[in-house]
Design an enzyme around this catalytic site. Structure first.
Site, short mmCIF file in Angstrom:
data_model
loop_
_atom_site.label_atom_id
_atom_site.label_comp_id
_atom_site.label_asym_id
_atom_site.label_seq_id
_atom_site.Cartn_x
_atom_site.Cartn_y
_atom_site.Cartn_z
N LYS A 42 0.84 -1.21 0.00
CA LYS A 42 0.00 0.00 0.00
C LYS A 42 0.87 1.25 0.00
CE LYS A 42 -1.88 2.69 3.04
NZ LYS A 42 -1.77 3.97 2.31
N GLU A 70 10.16 1.00 10.17
CA GLU A 70 11.13 2.03 9.77
C GLU A 70 10.44 3.36 10.01
OE1 GLU A 70 14.15 1.49 8.72
OE2 GLU A 70 14.15 -0.62 8.15
N CYS A 109 13.51 10.89 6.35
CA CYS A 109 13.51 10.36 7.72
C CYS A 109 14.88 10.53 8.38
CB CYS A 109 13.11 8.89 7.72
SG CYS A 109 14.03 7.95 6.49
N GLU A 144 10.21 15.82 14.93
CA GLU A 144 10.52 15.69 13.51
C GLU A 144 9.61 16.66 12.74
OE1 GLU A 144 9.16 12.16 11.41
OE2 GLU A 144 11.14 11.97 10.48
P1 NAD Z 1 2.34 8.04 8.12
O1 NAD Z 1 2.70 7.18 9.27
O2 NAD Z 1 1.27 9.03 8.30
O3 NAD Z 1 1.92 7.16 6.86
C1 NAD Z 1 2.76 6.15 6.35
C2 NAD Z 1 1.90 5.12 5.64
O4 NAD Z 1 1.06 4.50 6.60
C3 NAD Z 1 0.95 5.70 4.59
O5 NAD Z 1 0.84 4.79 3.53
C4 NAD Z 1 -0.36 5.83 5.35
O6 NAD Z 1 -1.50 5.79 4.52
C5 NAD Z 1 -0.31 4.59 6.24
N1 NAD Z 1 -1.10 4.68 7.46
C6 NAD Z 1 -1.55 5.78 8.10
N2 NAD Z 1 -2.23 5.43 9.22
C7 NAD Z 1 -2.18 4.07 9.28
C8 NAD Z 1 -2.69 3.11 10.20
N3 NAD Z 1 -3.36 3.48 11.29
N4 NAD Z 1 -2.43 1.80 9.99
C9 NAD Z 1 -1.72 1.41 8.89
N5 NAD Z 1 -1.24 2.27 7.97
C10 NAD Z 1 -1.44 3.60 8.17
O7 NAD Z 1 3.71 8.71 7.67
P2 NAD Z 1 3.92 9.70 6.46
O8 NAD Z 1 3.55 11.05 6.90
O9 NAD Z 1 3.33 9.17 5.20
O10 NAD Z 1 5.50 9.58 6.25
C11 NAD Z 1 6.39 10.34 6.93
C12 NAD Z 1 7.03 9.56 8.04
O11 NAD Z 1 7.71 8.40 7.51
C13 NAD Z 1 8.09 10.36 8.73
O12 NAD Z 1 7.97 10.21 10.12
C14 NAD Z 1 9.39 9.71 8.24
O13 NAD Z 1 10.47 9.89 9.11
C15 NAD Z 1 9.00 8.30 8.08
N6 NAD Z 1 9.92 7.59 7.18
C16 NAD Z 1 10.79 6.69 7.71
C17 NAD Z 1 11.70 6.04 6.89
C18 NAD Z 1 12.68 5.07 7.46
O14 NAD Z 1 13.26 4.32 6.69
N7 NAD Z 1 12.90 5.05 8.75
C19 NAD Z 1 11.70 6.29 5.52
C20 NAD Z 1 10.79 7.21 5.00
C21 NAD Z 1 9.89 7.86 5.86
#
Ligand code: NAD
Length: 530
Positions: A199, A273, A307, A404
């Site tokens: 997804k 992650e 991230c 962050e």
């Molecule tokens: P997010 O957690 O809001 O969403 C990430 C994904 O999870 C999206 O596909 C979203 O639709 C889905 N999602 C949202 N709520 C959910 C739930 N309750 N259950 C299951 N899935 C759900 O994060 P974001 O705003 O899309 O991304 C930014 C974040 O991702 C930042 O905190 C960044 O640091 C992190 N990130 C981490 C890495 C890493 O490798 N550590 C890499 C890239 C991004």
């Protein structure tokens, strides 16, 4: 001496900046072939959806294409297709055969790399220079890398029995590197013989749909990769699905924690992650000009939607004035604007919601007494934009030093001794990445030993390689992606305590060895210890 240095600085400033105007260098989008709408990709074909949502270009707010919104029934169908593909053929296909498919996908991405790069910039807002030179080449490199591992699993992870695939993996990814995150998830899962329900994030669904076309064209057996789209509710349906064996999540720490709570007590495997608040540490013996470039690469790359961004600058007091002056000068020359212009350094913020979050935290930074620097910037009227920004007079307790922001915003603090630098760098709930700048190799090694981060760069920042493991400590998550470490979360690896002639009572020996690791830790946790 001081006078001479000032003259030199002035001379450098006169050479750049307002004296030169760049001619526009737009990248054409004519060659991007897009359908008007894409339904979910299940069992090897695009299906119809009941509802569709638009994916918009954050630089113009114009819709690009419509995407089928998945519901629980869609997720059920995707999982069923993945399970069938796993049991009918993929699980038992020799690694050499799996490798051919993965390699073919990598090669086809390379062939269509310009189309992918342009679409990634249109859908996500990142500068074309970055999607063209970084995202898409790394995507192809990940598929090539893991194609190489597919027939060598028992050599990569030797033990008393062959490593076994897990089954069906639910993979949930964020919007900051849409296709790259898909590659980080899909390539190791396929190499290890698993099937997938992926997804993508709701604001960047498009390149995954083009990838689905490639998967079709590459002849991957139907159901091995299924892609469903939508927001958090679709992610939740994947997390809770009873027939999924493993969840691989990349996203915010908040959602990661929620998923961990949901899966507590279940047999599903999990890797997380999550977010970060990386420290970029500049010592007085560092090559200052390179370090300033590294600071810029560390925080302003991809609009700071990274991230592992170096969002906290820790600079030794004796060189702080010089570094800040050079940084001020350097960010004043960054060009913010059209992501498809090849001169652009900082593109569009990914969504209105993310722009509001950045603005809110920047306001809080000012209210808490930090001093803001933002260069003059002509921002386009439509779309979502934020100029490169840094704060000085920041203390450890300021929210901008702790939370962050995930935008082009840097907080600057100073330190006097290496011990103080280490203490400040580790004083965060996150543990994803950091950078160290020094002329002394011995200092790089000794400081990196003391930092609690999964990734540490020396005299560089934001460098990625498919052979190198990536992942976090503390609230940045657990599990590693990339390299041989990235295979482990997708396999059961028999340990000395497990032997095929002494199978566990709670599972078939061919698929569920009783204990996959020593010392009772999960493979994900074990990967975390490496
Ligand atoms: P997010 O957690 O809001 O969403 C990430 C994904 O999870 C999206 O596909 C979203 O639709 C889905 N999602 C949202 N709520 C959910 C739930 N309750 N259950 C299951 N899935 C759900 O994060 P974001 O705003 O899309 O991304 C930014 C974040 O991702 C930042 O905190 C960044 O640091 C992190 N990130 C981490 C890495 C890493 O490798 N550590 C890499 C890239 C991004």
């Amino acid at each position: 001496m001081a006078e001479l240095e000032t003259d030199a600085d002035t001379a450098r400033e006169l050479l750049f900046g307002d004296r030169w105007e760049y001619a526009p260098a737009p990248q054409s989008a004519d060659h991007v072939r897009l359908e008007d709408r894409y339904g979910p990709f299940i069992d090897g074909r695009f299906q119809e959806a009941d509802d569709y949502f638009p994916s918009i270009n954050p630089a113009s707010e114009e819709p690009i294409a419509e995407i089928g919104l998945a519901d629980e029934a869609t997720v059920d169908r995707a999982v069923e297709a993945a399970r069938h593909a796993y049991e009918a053929h993929w699980r038992d296909l020799p690694g050499t055969e799996r490798a051919k498919y993965i390699y073919r996908i990598g090669r086809m991405i390379k062939e269509k790399s310009r189309e992918f790069a342009v679409l990634e910039s249109m859908d996500g807002g990142k500068p074309i220079r970055e999607s063209r030179d970084m995202d898409i080449p790394l995507v192809a490199a990940h598929f090539f890398h893991y194609a190489g591992w597919a027939d060598k699993l028992e050599y990569a992870l030797p033990g008393p029995g062959r490593p076994q695939s897990l089954g069906v993996c639910g993979q949930i990814i964020p919007w900051n590197f849409p296709l790259l995150m898909a590659a980080w998830k899909l390539a190791p899962a396929l190499a290890t013989g698993n099937c997938v329900v992926l997804k993508p994030a709701e604001t960047t669904p498009l390149t995954a749909m083009k990838l689905a076309e490639i998967i079709q064209e590459a002849g991957l057996p139907p159901g091995v990769v299924n892609i469903v789209q939508g927001a958090g509710a679709v992610g939740e349906a994947i997390v809770e699905h009873p027939d999924i064996d493993k969840i691989a999540f990349t996203g915010s720490t908040e959602v990661g924690k929620q998923i961990q709570r949901q899966l507590a007590g279940s047999e599903k495997r999990l890797t997380l992650e999550l977010g970060g608040k990386g420290a970029n540490i500049i010592f007085e013996d560092a090559p200052i000009d390179q370090a300033v470039k590294g600071i810029v690469d560390g925080i302003y790359f991809n609009q700071g939607h990274v991230c592992c961004a170096g969002s906290r600058l820790l600079v030794q007091e004796s060189v702080a004035d010089e570094v800040i002056q050079k940084l001020r000068h350097r960010i004043s020359t960054l060009r913010v604007g059209d992501p498809l212009d090849k001169n652009t350094d900082i593109g569009a913020i990914n969504s209105r919601q993310q722009l509001e979050k950045i603005r809110r935290l920047v306001d809080i930074g000012e209210q808490e007494g930090a001093e803001k620097f933002q260069p003059e910037c002509d921002l386009p009227d439509d779309g979502f934009w934020f100029p490169p920004t840094f704060f000085t007079s920041v203390t450890q307790s300021h929210r901008i030093a702790q939370e962050e922001i995930f935008g082009p915003v840097l907080s600057v603090t100073t330190f006097r001794t290496p011990e103080e630098a280490i203490e400040r760098a580790n004083n965060t709930e996150y543990g994803l990445a950091s950078g160290i700048w020094s002329d002394k190799g011995s200092k790089l090694f000794s400081i990196s030993q003391a930092l609690k981060n999964g990734v540490i760069w020396g005299n560089t920042y934001n460098k990625f390689d498919p052979a190198s493991p990536f992942g976090g400590y503390k609230e940045s998550g657990f599990g590693r992606e990339g390299g041989v470490h990235g295979l482990l979360p997708y396999l059961e690896v028999p340990s000395e305590s497990w032997h095929p002639q002494n199978p566990p009572t709670n599972g078939s020996p061919s698929t569920k060895p009783a204990s996959s690791t020593s010392a009772g830790t999960s493979p994900e946790q074990r990967a975390d210890d490496t």
